[in-house]
Motif scaffolding. Structure first.
Motif, PDB file in Angstrom:
ATOM      1  N   LEU A   1       0.836  -1.206   0.000  1.00  0.00           N
ATOM      2  CA  LEU A   1       0.000   0.000   0.000  1.00  0.00           C
ATOM      3  C   LEU A   1       0.872   1.257   0.000  1.00  0.00           C
ATOM      4  O   LEU A   1       0.584   2.234  -0.711  1.00  0.00           O
ATOM      5  CB  LEU A   1      -0.916   0.002   1.225  1.00  0.00           C
ATOM      6  N   GLY A   2       1.958   1.233   0.774  1.00  0.00           N
ATOM      7  CA  GLY A   2       2.850   2.378   0.834  1.00  0.00           C
ATOM      8  C   GLY A   2       3.495   2.691  -0.502  1.00  0.00           C
ATOM      9  O   GLY A   2       3.641   3.861  -0.875  1.00  0.00           O
ATOM     10  N   ARG A   3       3.888   1.672  -1.254  1.00  0.00           N
ATOM     11  CA  ARG A   3       4.479   1.910  -2.577  1.00  0.00           C
ATOM     12  C   ARG A   3       3.474   2.585  -3.499  1.00  0.00           C
ATOM     13  O   ARG A   3       3.836   3.462  -4.287  1.00  0.00           O
ATOM     14  CB  ARG A   3       4.954   0.584  -3.189  1.00  0.00           C
ATOM     15  N   TRP A   4       2.237   2.184  -3.401  1.00  0.00           N
ATOM     16  CA  TRP A   4       1.189   2.806  -4.231  1.00  0.00           C
ATOM     17  C   TRP A   4       1.031   4.276  -3.855  1.00  0.00           C
ATOM     18  O   TRP A   4       0.920   5.143  -4.714  1.00  0.00           O
ATOM     19  CB  TRP A   4      -0.122   2.049  -4.038  1.00  0.00           C
ATOM     20  N   VAL A   5       1.056   4.564  -2.544  1.00  0.00           N
ATOM     21  CA  VAL A   5       0.917   5.949  -2.076  1.00  0.00           C
ATOM     22  C   VAL A   5       2.113   6.783  -2.511  1.00  0.00           C
ATOM     23  O   VAL A   5       1.963   7.907  -3.007  1.00  0.00           O
ATOM     24  CB  VAL A   5       0.767   5.975  -0.540  1.00  0.00           C
ATOM     25  N   ALA A   6       3.328   6.255  -2.339  1.00  0.00           N
ATOM     26  CA  ALA A   6       4.544   7.020  -2.637  1.00  0.00           C
ATOM     27  C   ALA A   6       4.645   7.396  -4.107  1.00  0.00           C
ATOM     28  O   ALA A   6       5.213   8.434  -4.459  1.00  0.00           O
ATOM     29  CB  ALA A   6       5.772   6.222  -2.222  1.00  0.00           C
ATOM     30  N   SER A   7       4.105   6.563  -4.978  1.00  0.00           N
ATOM     31  CA  SER A   7       4.185   6.857  -6.408  1.00  0.00           C
ATOM     32  C   SER A   7       3.217   7.946  -6.825  1.00  0.00           C
ATOM     33  O   SER A   7       3.297   8.453  -7.951  1.00  0.00           O
ATOM     34  CB  SER A   7       3.900   5.575  -7.213  1.00  0.00           C
ATOM     35  N   ARG A   8       2.326   8.335  -5.927  1.00  0.00           N
ATOM     36  CA  ARG A   8       1.292   9.327  -6.268  1.00  0.00           C
ATOM     37  C   ARG A   8       1.327  10.586  -5.395  1.00  0.00           C
ATOM     38  O   ARG A   8       0.677  11.572  -5.721  1.00  0.00           O
ATOM     39  CB  ARG A   8      -0.098   8.685  -6.160  1.00  0.00           C
ATOM     40  N   ILE A   9       2.083  10.560  -4.324  1.00  0.00           N
ATOM     41  CA  ILE A   9       2.040  11.670  -3.377  1.00  0.00           C
ATOM     42  C   ILE A   9       2.881  12.847  -3.876  1.00  0.00           C
ATOM     43  O   ILE A   9       3.943  12.660  -4.484  1.00  0.00           O
ATOM     44  CB  ILE A   9       2.533  11.202  -1.989  1.00  0.00           C
ATOM     45  N   ARG A  10       2.416  14.056  -3.642  1.00  0.00           N
ATOM     46  CA  ARG A  10       3.157  15.250  -4.009  1.00  0.00           C
ATOM     47  C   ARG A  10       4.198  15.569  -2.940  1.00  0.00           C
ATOM     48  O   ARG A  10       4.028  15.226  -1.777  1.00  0.00           O
ATOM     49  CB  ARG A  10       2.200  16.436  -4.171  1.00  0.00           C
ATOM     50  N   GLN A  11       5.272  16.281  -3.348  1.00  0.00           N
ATOM     51  CA  GLN A  11       6.357  16.592  -2.417  1.00  0.00           C
ATOM     52  C   GLN A  11       5.855  17.344  -1.193  1.00  0.00           C
ATOM     53  O   GLN A  11       6.185  17.001  -0.057  1.00  0.00           O
ATOM     54  CB  GLN A  11       7.429  17.420  -3.134  1.00  0.00           C
ATOM     55  N   GLN A  12       5.029  18.370  -1.392  1.00  0.00           N
ATOM     56  CA  GLN A  12       4.554  19.167  -0.258  1.00  0.00           C
ATOM     57  C   GLN A  12       3.663  18.342   0.663  1.00  0.00           C
ATOM     58  O   GLN A  12       3.751  18.434   1.886  1.00  0.00           O
ATOM     59  CB  GLN A  12       3.805  20.410  -0.745  1.00  0.00           C
ATOM     60  N   THR A  13       2.810  17.505   0.073  1.00  0.00           N
ATOM     61  CA  THR A  13       1.962  16.629   0.876  1.00  0.00           C
ATOM     62  C   THR A  13       2.808  15.650   1.672  1.00  0.00           C
ATOM     63  O   THR A  13       2.545  15.381   2.856  1.00  0.00           O
ATOM     64  CB  THR A  13       0.984  15.861  -0.025  1.00  0.00           C
ATOM     65  N   PHE A  14       3.837  15.122   1.039  1.00  0.00           N
ATOM     66  CA  PHE A  14       4.752  14.194   1.694  1.00  0.00           C
ATOM     67  C   PHE A  14       5.413  14.866   2.897  1.00  0.00           C
ATOM     68  O   PHE A  14       5.485  14.288   3.990  1.00  0.00           O
ATOM     69  CB  PHE A  14       5.808  13.733   0.687  1.00  0.00           C
ATOM     70  N   GLU A  15       5.908  16.103   2.716  1.00  0.00           N
ATOM     71  CA  GLU A  15       6.583  16.803   3.790  1.00  0.00           C
ATOM     72  C   GLU A  15       5.651  17.044   4.974  1.00  0.00           C
ATOM     73  O   GLU A  15       6.036  16.855   6.132  1.00  0.00           O
ATOM     74  CB  GLU A  15       7.156  18.125   3.276  1.00  0.00           C
TER      75      GLU A  15
END
Length: 264
Positions: A233-247
């Protein structure tokens, strides 16, 4: 003798499975949120059993993180951090052998909240143009300033100590990598190699301290599927998340972990 693994209530198993999934997600998408797993394990299991059991699940998560992001690490940053992290591990092992960790967890939580405040302040200055400079990773600088060296030494040592004492090094190192302004995959790759090395080093120390027993192995065999599901699930999220959202996700996850350490 009946294994204590099978004496848990049904809701405890649900919580532990959720915690295992969060371990997987933290390794492949959102570093720092594994502090929620720390809270769950500490609430359900005895302190030593929770630390040992969680370490083994974190190591399973490390494998998925390396498979996913092993090519994206900032190796210069890693090589300069490892000596300080090793020093922190030594302090943490000595502390576990001699003292109770309740008060130190609160100190760690307070430090994390201060670091979050510093990170938010830096982000505000960068976006407002007030001074503009970020706390850049010292490994990328031609000549590291004393302040950069101090940051690397402080974060590395604190990261090693917190991960040894409470498996709580994720938030500390997440803030360090965040301040370096690493892209998502570089952040995750650097963190993957860092914690794979640290957790592997912790394994014999934890066994020697009695934190890992046949009962914790039995428990982890039943929970490892949750780590696998969370990692996917995390790999799916990481491939779609924006840098600012990630931070912001890293900051929020770290804040939750800090609050837990303060009140635990």
């Amino acid at each position: 003798m009946t294994s204590p693994t099978f004496e848990l209530a049904a809701h405890s198993w649900v919580l532990l499975l959720l915690a295992a999934m969060l371990v997987g997600i933290s390794k492949t998408a959102l570093p720092g949120i594994n502090t929620i797993s720390i809270a769950i394990f500490a609430a359900v299991l005895p302190a030593k059993a929770s630390t040992g059991a969680l370490l083994l699940l974190l190591m399973v998560g490390d494998v998925f993180a390396l498979v996913s992001y092993r090519r994206h690490a900032d190796w210069r940053a890693l090589l300069k951090l490892i000596p300080f992290a090793a020093l922190g591990l030594g302090f943490g092992a000595l502390f576990l052998a001699l003292a109770h960790d309740g008060s130190v967890r609160r100190v760690i939580g307070a430090i994390l909240l201060v670091l979050i405040g510093v990170t938010l302040w830096q982000n505000w200055r960068r976006r407002s143009g007030a001074g503009g400079a970020t706390v850049q990773d010292p490994s990328t600088a031609a000549a590291a300033s004393p302040a950069q060296f101090a940051a690397r030494a402080g974060f590395g040592t604190l990261g090693g100590f917190t991960t040894m004492v409470a498996n709580a090094g994720g938030p500390v190192m997440s803030l360090y990598f965040l301040s370096a302004r690493l892209p998502v995959k570089t952040f995750l790759g650097t963190a993957a190699w860092f914690f794979a090395a640290i957790n592997l080093t912790k394994l014999p120390i934890s066994i020697g301290l009695g934190l890992i027993t046949p009962e914790t192995l039995e428990l982890d065999m039943l929970l490892v599927h949750g780590v696998v599901a969370g990692a996917v699930l995390g790999r799916w999220v990481a491939s779609r998340i924006r840098q600012q959202t990630f931070e912001w996700a890293v900051i929020v996850g770290t804040a939750l972990g800090a609050l837990y350490l303060l009140i635990a």
